[in-house]
Design an enzyme around this catalytic site. Structure first.
Site, PDB file in Angstrom:
ATOM      1  N   ARG A   1       0.837  -1.207   0.000  1.00 20.58           N
ATOM      2  CA  ARG A   1       0.000   0.000   0.000  1.00 20.58           C
ATOM      3  C   ARG A   1       0.871   1.255   0.000  1.00 20.58           C
ATOM      4  NH1 ARG A   1      -3.768  -0.029   4.939  1.00 20.58           N
ATOM      5  NH2 ARG A   1      -4.822  -1.672   3.775  1.00 20.58           N
TER       6      ARG A   1
ATOM      7  N   ARG B   1      -1.978   6.791   9.824  1.00 22.92           N
ATOM      8  CA  ARG B   1      -2.114   6.274   8.454  1.00 22.92           C
ATOM      9  C   ARG B   1      -2.218   7.440   7.478  1.00 22.92           C
ATOM     10  NH1 ARG B   1      -4.294   0.968   8.439  1.00 22.92           N
ATOM     11  NH2 ARG B   1      -3.416  -0.187  10.178  1.00 22.92           N
TER      12      ARG B   1
ATOM     13  N   LYS C   1      -3.838   1.370  14.936  1.00 21.41           N
ATOM     14  CA  LYS C   1      -3.835   2.315  13.817  1.00 21.41           C
ATOM     15  C   LYS C   1      -4.520   3.624  14.215  1.00 21.41           C
ATOM     16  CE  LYS C   1      -7.570  -0.364  11.906  1.00 21.41           C
ATOM     17  NZ  LYS C   1      -7.973  -1.145  10.764  1.00 21.41           N
TER      18      LYS C   1
ATOM     19  N   LYS D   1      -6.237   7.192  12.307  1.00 16.66           N
ATOM     20  CA  LYS D   1      -6.642   7.747  11.016  1.00 16.66           C
ATOM     21  C   LYS D   1      -7.088   9.199  11.161  1.00 16.66           C
ATOM     22  CE  LYS D   1      -8.119   3.235   9.287  1.00 16.66           C
ATOM     23  NZ  LYS D   1      -9.226   2.414   8.767  1.00 16.66           N
TER      24      LYS D   1
ATOM     25  N   CYS E   1     -14.645  -3.154   0.072  1.00 16.16           N
ATOM     26  CA  CYS E   1     -13.274  -3.533   0.419  1.00 16.16           C
ATOM     27  C   CYS E   1     -12.866  -4.732  -0.451  1.00 16.16           C
ATOM     28  CB  CYS E   1     -13.188  -3.889   1.897  1.00 16.16           C
ATOM     29  SG  CYS E   1     -13.902  -5.498   2.268  1.00 16.16           S
TER      30      CYS E   1
ATOM     31  N   CYS F   1      -7.795 -10.788   1.354  1.00 17.27           N
ATOM     32  CA  CYS F   1      -7.770 -10.389   2.759  1.00 17.27           C
ATOM     33  C   CYS F   1      -7.945 -11.605   3.664  1.00 17.27           C
ATOM     34  CB  CYS F   1      -8.868  -9.367   3.057  1.00 17.27           C
ATOM     35  SG  CYS F   1      -8.862  -8.926   4.801  1.00 17.27           S
TER      36      CYS F   1
ATOM     37  N   CYS G   1     -16.075  -8.364   6.119  1.00 22.36           N
ATOM     38  CA  CYS G   1     -16.074  -8.701   7.544  1.00 22.36           C
ATOM     39  C   CYS G   1     -16.410  -7.429   8.315  1.00 22.36           C
ATOM     40  CB  CYS G   1     -14.729  -9.295   7.981  1.00 22.36           C
ATOM     41  SG  CYS G   1     -13.489  -8.091   8.467  1.00 22.36           S
TER      42      CYS G   1
ATOM     43  N   CYS H   1     -13.475  -1.720   6.727  1.00 23.43           N
ATOM     44  CA  CYS H   1     -12.516  -0.942   5.947  1.00 23.43           C
ATOM     45  C   CYS H   1     -13.190  -0.024   4.921  1.00 23.43           C
ATOM     46  CB  CYS H   1     -11.522  -1.868   5.253  1.00 23.43           C
ATOM     47  SG  CYS H   1     -10.504  -2.773   6.426  1.00 23.43           S
TER      48      CYS H   1
HETATM   49 FE1  SF4 Z   1     -10.521  -7.407   5.005  1.00 25.36          FE
HETATM   50 FE2  SF4 Z   1     -12.584  -7.051   6.618  1.00 25.36          FE
HETATM   51 FE3  SF4 Z   1     -11.092  -4.930   5.879  1.00 25.36          FE
HETATM   52 FE4  SF4 Z   1     -12.673  -6.113   4.126  1.00 25.36          FE
HETATM   53  S1  SF4 Z   1     -13.348  -5.033   5.994  1.00 25.36           S
HETATM   54  S2  SF4 Z   1     -10.528  -5.535   3.792  1.00 25.36           S
HETATM   55  S3  SF4 Z   1     -12.585  -8.252   4.734  1.00 25.36           S
HETATM   56  S4  SF4 Z   1     -10.423  -6.667   7.127  1.00 25.36           S
END
Ligand code: SF4
Length: 578
Positions: free
Chosen positions: A76, A145, A216, A218, A437, A443, A482, A486
């Protein structure tokens, strides 16, 4: 923190890492295709995650034995305010072809991600990114970040430039000072020497100390009428106060964060809260004070509750502000009574205010790739090579081409159309304001798909909206694989959050496109194929019962979960009976 508190494993790893060196250089020299657990943790601070291709986990060798994990790295790039030159953009595109999986991803925090980089290419990748005057340092890890900022390049007044300048100043001030990153990736030709404990010379880390932050951190800068950065979802936010086309100061917002662990009741998503008003000259020092308070009082034993939002939840904003004032060395003014009122994705053609134009391009889920008739990568490469304009990456994973002379507009439009890249008038607002995401297959935390299934879900929703005559509505959909959040799924009109294996999602409703409200759980554990059947009755109710001008999110918020659920169930039951 008292001596009795058992620190999280990561705290020991950071403390023993000799300022984020670990034994990364030693392992880079080995033939193995992956790093040890401790170095994986340290590598995040260098901007890279070790992953494996989860699609390939069950593949077997010719003799039937399990093939094992196929390791690869996400790399990244941290880009404050998303500012990228044409040369840098082209170099990242070259890298994705040379060492990545042939795609380049624009992140939801205005950075780039390369996927599928194997270990033997990692050094070349990070070195190349540094050679083009970009960096991966602190793109991930327990540090500040990427600092986000509204990317619109308007030049009719100073406001956007002042914000971008502030993003650069904050990012520069809060970046780690360790020289380990450059030694390993940029200047080191002999990892063993540099990592040898006996020759290690620490530099001062004036903000982070030996163990960096508990988690982290932000930061984002927004305008009241353009919260494209989703400022309330950040640990630290600055909302610009504008008078006479000039930023006179910022409201300071603290304690936003999206991540949730469903099994841990103590975790929750939170919007940032207003703490203070600061003058532009005070911003960097106040940001430093906020970071230092989190450094010293954030939870270092339980990473699930280590983000700033939990400290503020425990203390309250008043106590937190008092501690920030102590670190800052002066009292801080009360926040001004100004709040977010709007948001813009910046897609389409816009006059910049200096005689030139900028063009915002929507890129589905930020994934720059060539696939069938959609040749985004080749098309962007052609435009950037020919016109060499500066660009900005947007928080909705798009790109803005800046400083375009009026006479170049037609040629650029033509090139983009030739490559299947659609303009603002060819996209629904639903699609323009949707993000996801990466989730599967890269991931390691994903429990469901996100990026790969969202386009199909939007197809279904567009058909339903068209049927209801609602296709012109601006409804934001954010999807994640998940609950870590993100893609900021707890604030938009519709949040789809991967909950359980077998493609089951939690559906959130009642947020808004401006990002000023948390959504509520409307339905839980909904199978992928049931998502539209679950949403369709709510869209029908919205059509029938909305107030004039009311947005979908505001409607769901006004109805509330119980009323909405009962009304939608009645529609579904009537449809089944019919
Ligand atoms: Fe991975 Fe969960 Fe972030 Fe999506 S929200 S990138 S699945 S850690």
């Amino acid at each position: 923190m008292s001596e009795e508190v058992k620190l999280a494993k990561e705290e020991h790893v950071k403390a023993d890492s000799r300022q984020l060196r670990g034994t990364i250089a030693d392992e880079l020299a080995l033939a193995a295709d992956h790093f040890c657990d401790d170095n994986i943790k340290i590598l995040k601070h260098h901007g890279t995650y070790q992953q494996d291709n989860r699609d390939a986990r069950h593949e077997k060798n010719a003799d039937g034995t399990p093939r094992g994990k196929s390791f690869m790295f996400m790399v990244r790039t941290r880009i404050p305010g998303g500012k990228v030159t044409a040369a840098q953009f082209l170099a990242e595109l070259d890298l994705c072809d040379r060492v990545g999986n042939g795609t380049l991803r624009i992140t939801t925090r205005q950075g780039f991600q390369l996927h599928g980089v194997i270990k033997s290419h990692l050094k070349e990748t990070i070195r190349t990114i540094n050679q083009i005057q970009l960096s991966t340092l602190a793109a991930c890890g327990d540090v500040e970040r990427n600092v986000m900022c509204c990317p619109a390049p308007y030049k009719n007044n100073r406001v956007r430039a002042q914000m971008q300048d502030m993003a650069d100043r904050i990012a520069e001030h809060l970046k780690p000072r360790t020289t380990g990153y450059h030694e390993i990736w940029v200047t080191d030709e002999n990892g063993e020497k540099i990592n040898a404990a006996e020759t290690f010379q620490p530099v001062e880390e004036p903000i982070y100390g030996a163990t960096y932050l508990p988690r982290k951190f932000k930061t984002a800068i927004a305008l009241p009428d353009d919260n494209c950065v989703d400022v309330y979802t950040n640990d630290l936010g600055f909302l610009a106060i504008v008078e006479d086309d000039n930023i006179v100061g910022y409201n300071v917002l603290v304690g936003g964060g999206m991540g949730v662990t469903p099994s841990a009741k103590k975790t929750f998503p939170a919007l940032a809260q207003r703490m203070a008003f600061v003058l532009p000259d005070e911003v960097v020092a106040v940001a430093e004070a906020v970071v230092k308070v989190q450094r010293d009082f954030g939870n270092r034993s339980d990473r699930k509750i280590a983000r700033l939002k939990y400290l503020i939840h425990d203390w309250g904003v008043g106590r937190f502000k008092a501690k920030v004032e102590e670190y800052y060395g002066a009292a801080l003014a009360a926040p001004r009574p100004i709040d977010v009122t709007g948001v813009d994705d910046h897609v389409g053609w816009h006059e910049q205010g200096d005689g030139n134009w900028f063009l915002g391009i929507n890129i589905e889920n930020g994934r720059i790739k060539d696939e069938g008739p959609l040749q985004i990568k080749t098309g962007l490469r052609a435009v950037l090579s020919r016109y060499q304009m500066p660009t900005r990456l947007t928080p909705l994973q798009g790109v803005i081409l800046c400083d375009i002379a009026p006479g170049d507009r037609a040629g650029i439009d033509q090139l983009l159309r030739q490559h299947g890249i659609r303009g603002a008038d060819e996209l629904t607002l639903l699609r323009r304001y949707a993000i996801a995401c990466p989730a599967w297959p890269t991931c390691g935390l994903a429990v469901t798909e996100a990026e790969r299934v969202l386009p199909g879900i939007l197809d279904e929703m567009e058909a339903e909206l068209a049927r209801l005559g609602l296709l012109g509505e601006r409804i934001s959909v954010h999807m994640t694989g998940c609950p870590n959040g993100c893609a900021r799924p707890y604030t938009p009109d519709i949040g789809l959050v991967g909950k359980a294996a077998g493609e089951k999602y939690t559906v959130f409703l009642g947020g808004n496109v401006e990002g000023t409200r948390l959504a509520y759980i409307y339905r839980d554990t909904v199978p992928r194929e049931e998502l539209l059947p679950v949403l369709a009755p709510v869209l029908a109710l919205f059509k029938a019962e909305r107030h004039p001008g009311e947005s979908f999110g505001d409607f769901c918020h006004r109805q509330g979960k119980e009323v909405l659920t009962a009304s939608a169930d009645a529609i579904s039951n009537a449809a089944s009976a019919g």
